[in-house]
Write a protein that holds these residues in place. Structure first.
Motif, PDB file in Angstrom:
ATOM      1  N   THR A 142       0.849  -1.188   0.000  1.00 54.22           N
ATOM      2  CA  THR A 142       0.000   0.000   0.000  1.00 54.22           C
ATOM      3  C   THR A 142       0.885   1.239   0.000  1.00 54.22           C
ATOM      4  N   THR A 143       0.317   2.389   0.301  1.00 53.39           N
ATOM      5  CA  THR A 143       1.093   3.636   0.337  1.00 53.39           C
ATOM      6  C   THR A 143       1.190   4.149   1.765  1.00 53.39           C
ATOM      7  N   ALA A 144       2.148   5.027   2.005  1.00 49.25           N
ATOM      8  CA  ALA A 144       2.316   5.609   3.335  1.00 49.25           C
ATOM      9  C   ALA A 144       1.075   6.410   3.716  1.00 49.25           C
ATOM     10  N   ALA A 145       0.489   7.089   2.740  1.00 46.00           N
ATOM     11  CA  ALA A 145      -0.709   7.892   3.005  1.00 46.00           C
ATOM     12  C   ALA A 145      -1.866   7.004   3.460  1.00 46.00           C
ATOM     13  N   LYS A 146      -2.037   5.886   2.792  1.00 52.86           N
ATOM     14  CA  LYS A 146      -3.126   4.967   3.164  1.00 52.86           C
ATOM     15  C   LYS A 146      -2.844   4.317   4.525  1.00 52.86           C
ATOM     16  N   LEU A 147      -1.584   4.069   4.805  1.00 59.20           N
ATOM     17  CA  LEU A 147      -1.217   3.492   6.102  1.00 59.20           C
ATOM     18  C   LEU A 147      -1.563   4.462   7.215  1.00 59.20           C
ATOM     19  N   LYS A 148      -1.192   5.738   7.035  1.00 58.85           N
ATOM     20  CA  LYS A 148      -1.492   6.755   8.039  1.00 58.85           C
ATOM     21  C   LYS A 148      -3.000   6.907   8.229  1.00 58.85           C
ATOM     22  N   ALA A 149      -3.725   6.878   7.129  1.00 57.20           N
ATOM     23  CA  ALA A 149      -5.180   7.026   7.202  1.00 57.20           C
ATOM     24  C   ALA A 149      -5.798   5.850   7.953  1.00 57.20           C
ATOM     25  N   ALA A 150      -5.261   4.661   7.730  1.00 57.94           N
ATOM     26  CA  ALA A 150      -5.773   3.466   8.398  1.00 57.94           C
ATOM     27  C   ALA A 150      -5.530   3.537   9.896  1.00 57.94           C
ATOM     28  N   VAL A 151      -4.358   4.043  10.280  1.00 60.26           N
ATOM     29  CA  VAL A 151      -4.022   4.162  11.701  1.00 60.26           C
ATOM     30  C   VAL A 151      -4.961   5.160  12.369  1.00 60.26           C
ATOM     31  N   LYS A 152      -5.209   6.286  11.715  1.00 68.97           N
ATOM     32  CA  LYS A 152      -6.111   7.296  12.279  1.00 68.97           C
ATOM     33  C   LYS A 152      -7.534   6.756  12.383  1.00 68.97           C
ATOM     34  N   ALA A 153      -7.960   6.041  11.349  1.00 73.99           N
ATOM     35  CA  ALA A 153      -9.313   5.484  11.358  1.00 73.99           C
ATOM     36  C   ALA A 153      -9.460   4.452  12.474  1.00 73.99           C
ATOM     37  N   ALA A 154      -8.432   3.638  12.677  1.00 72.69           N
ATOM     38  CA  ALA A 154      -8.475   2.619  13.722  1.00 72.69           C
ATOM     39  C   ALA A 154      -8.491   3.266  15.098  1.00 72.69           C
ATOM     40  N   ALA A 155      -7.730   4.350  15.257  1.00 74.45           N
ATOM     41  CA  ALA A 155      -7.695   5.054  16.538  1.00 74.45           C
ATOM     42  C   ALA A 155      -9.063   5.676  16.822  1.00 74.45           C
ATOM     43  N   THR A 156      -9.652   6.264  15.807  1.00 68.69           N
ATOM     44  CA  THR A 156     -10.971   6.883  15.965  1.00 68.69           C
ATOM     45  C   THR A 156     -12.021   5.830  16.304  1.00 68.69           C
ATOM     46  N   GLY A 186      -2.142  16.494  15.776  1.00 63.07           N
ATOM     47  CA  GLY A 186      -0.826  15.926  15.487  1.00 63.07           C
ATOM     48  C   GLY A 186      -0.315  14.831  16.394  1.00 63.07           C
ATOM     49  N   MET A 187      -1.047  14.459  17.444  1.00 62.56           N
ATOM     50  CA  MET A 187      -0.578  13.364  18.283  1.00 62.56           C
ATOM     51  C   MET A 187      -0.581  12.072  17.458  1.00 62.56           C
ATOM     52  N   PRO A 188       0.492  11.302  17.472  1.00 65.08           N
ATOM     53  CA  PRO A 188       0.514  10.065  16.701  1.00 65.08           C
ATOM     54  C   PRO A 188      -0.680   9.161  17.019  1.00 65.08           C
ATOM     55  N   ALA A 189      -1.506   8.880  16.024  1.00 57.06           N
ATOM     56  CA  ALA A 189      -2.690   8.052  16.227  1.00 57.06           C
ATOM     57  C   ALA A 189      -2.314   6.641  16.636  1.00 57.06           C
ATOM     58  N   MET A 190      -1.077   6.257  16.353  1.00 54.28           N
ATOM     59  CA  MET A 190      -0.646   4.903  16.682  1.00 54.28           C
ATOM     60  C   MET A 190      -0.670   4.645  18.179  1.00 54.28           C
ATOM     61  N   ARG A 191      -0.628   5.722  18.973  1.00 52.94           N
ATOM     62  CA  ARG A 191      -0.683   5.545  20.426  1.00 52.94           C
ATOM     63  C   ARG A 191      -2.054   5.030  20.854  1.00 52.94           C
ATOM     64  N   ALA A 225      -5.024  -4.883  15.471  1.00 53.98           N
ATOM     65  CA  ALA A 225      -6.205  -5.515  14.876  1.00 53.98           C
ATOM     66  C   ALA A 225      -7.039  -4.485  14.115  1.00 53.98           C
ATOM     67  N   GLY A 226      -7.171  -3.301  14.709  1.00 49.26           N
ATOM     68  CA  GLY A 226      -7.958  -2.248  14.087  1.00 49.26           C
ATOM     69  C   GLY A 226      -7.334  -1.745  12.795  1.00 49.26           C
ATOM     70  N   VAL A 227      -6.023  -1.561  12.798  1.00 48.43           N
ATOM     71  CA  VAL A 227      -5.326  -1.077  11.604  1.00 48.43           C
ATOM     72  C   VAL A 227      -5.374  -2.135  10.504  1.00 48.43           C
ATOM     73  N   ALA A 228      -5.171  -3.399  10.899  1.00 50.55           N
ATOM     74  CA  ALA A 228      -5.209  -4.493   9.925  1.00 50.55           C
ATOM     75  C   ALA A 228      -6.574  -4.548   9.241  1.00 50.55           C
ATOM     76  N   LYS A 229      -7.614  -4.348  10.021  1.00 49.80           N
ATOM     77  CA  LYS A 229      -8.970  -4.362   9.478  1.00 49.80           C
ATOM     78  C   LYS A 229      -9.158  -3.239   8.470  1.00 49.80           C
ATOM     79  N   GLU A 230      -8.659  -2.050   8.805  1.00 47.73           N
ATOM     80  CA  GLU A 230      -8.787  -0.894   7.909  1.00 47.73           C
ATOM     81  C   GLU A 230      -8.042  -1.125   6.595  1.00 47.73           C
ATOM     82  N   LEU A 231      -6.942  -1.844   6.656  1.00 47.85           N
ATOM     83  CA  LEU A 231      -6.127  -2.085   5.469  1.00 47.85           C
ATOM     84  C   LEU A 231      -6.537  -3.345   4.722  1.00 47.85           C
ATOM     85  N   GLY A 232      -7.453  -4.113   5.311  1.00 39.92           N
ATOM     86  CA  GLY A 232      -7.881  -5.345   4.671  1.00 39.92           C
ATOM     87  C   GLY A 232      -6.814  -6.422   4.682  1.00 39.92           C
ATOM     88  N   THR A 233      -6.035  -6.457   5.758  1.00 42.08           N
ATOM     89  CA  THR A 233      -4.991  -7.464   5.882  1.00 42.08           C
ATOM     90  C   THR A 233      -5.121  -8.152   7.232  1.00 42.08           C
TER      91      THR A 233
END
Length: 215
Positions: A57-71, A98-103, A108-116
């Motif tokens: 995937t792309t870095a942009a999609k990865l970041k978006a997935a992390v934010k979506a999973a955090a939300t 700007g706080m890293p959403a990865m925190r 599991a949430g990020v994997a779901k957003e990315l379909g992996t």
């Protein structure tokens, strides 16, 4: 089974020590604060790009997935009355600021957003961390910061280490991919171990964090 789990924990701890140790070493020998920060940001971007590439995937999609999973995690906690509406709003605003959403996101949430799968996500982070660590050793050797012998020792330890996956921290402490990590950063830096021959001759008597982590 219990022994296997213990070994896995110890291996992960060793990898984290490796990341933190060499990262601290470069901080002690590097330039000014802004220069170090620029390097951390660059490392972070490279790390995210590598993880994204590993996932196809792309870095942009990865970041978006992390934010979506955090939300999604925040929303779930609010629905379960684990946090108040005000707390949920505060967390979302902080992510937006700007706080890293990865925190806040989960693997599991990020994997779901990315379909992996969670396993593939963790492997992507782990592989990227190991590759970046190896690259930094090569660069340190090229720059004359370490000897070829010490570079070989470092690379052997990196190869044998089990680097942690998502959320363990990435370059610069991303709360997770680093370091950033919250979490240990992976702005790897190097210096010869105690008593080792320095590139310019002589020996090093200082016990650097890298030396302690890799001894």
């Amino acid at each position: 089974m219990r022994l296997t789990k213990v070994r896995m924990v110890l291996a992960t701890a060793a990898a984290l020590a490796l990341m933190v140790g060499v990262g601290s070493a470069i901080a002690a020998s590097g330039g000014g604060g802004l220069k170090q920060e620029a390097a951390r940001i660059s490392d972070r971007a490279s790390f995210e790009a590598a993880v994204a590439k590993n996932l196809g995937t792309t870095a942009a999609k990865l970041k978006a997935a992390v934010k979506a999973a955090a939300t999604a995690r925040i929303d779930a906690a609010l629905a379960a009355d684990e946090i108040t509406a005000a707390e949920a709003a505060t967390l979302k605003e902080t992510i937006a600021d700007g706080m890293p959403a990865m925190r806040l996101a989960t693997a599991a949430g990020v994997a779901k957003e990315l379909g992996t799968t969670e396993a593939k996500l963790n492997d992507a982070f782990s592989s990227a961390a190991k590759a970046q660590a190896t690259a930094r050793v090569d660069q340190a050797l090229k720059d004359g910061k370490i000897t070829e012998k010490y570079a070989t020792e470092l690379k052997a330890k990196i190869a044998a280490a089990t680097f942690p996956g998502f959320g363990a921290g990435g370059p610069g402490g991303h709360g997770g991919p680093g370091g950033h990590h919250g979490g240990p950063g992976m702005g790897f830096g190097f210096g010869p171990p105690p008593g080792a021959e320095a590139p310019g001759g002589g020996s090093s008597s200082s016990t650097t964090p890298a030396a302690l982590a890799l001894a």
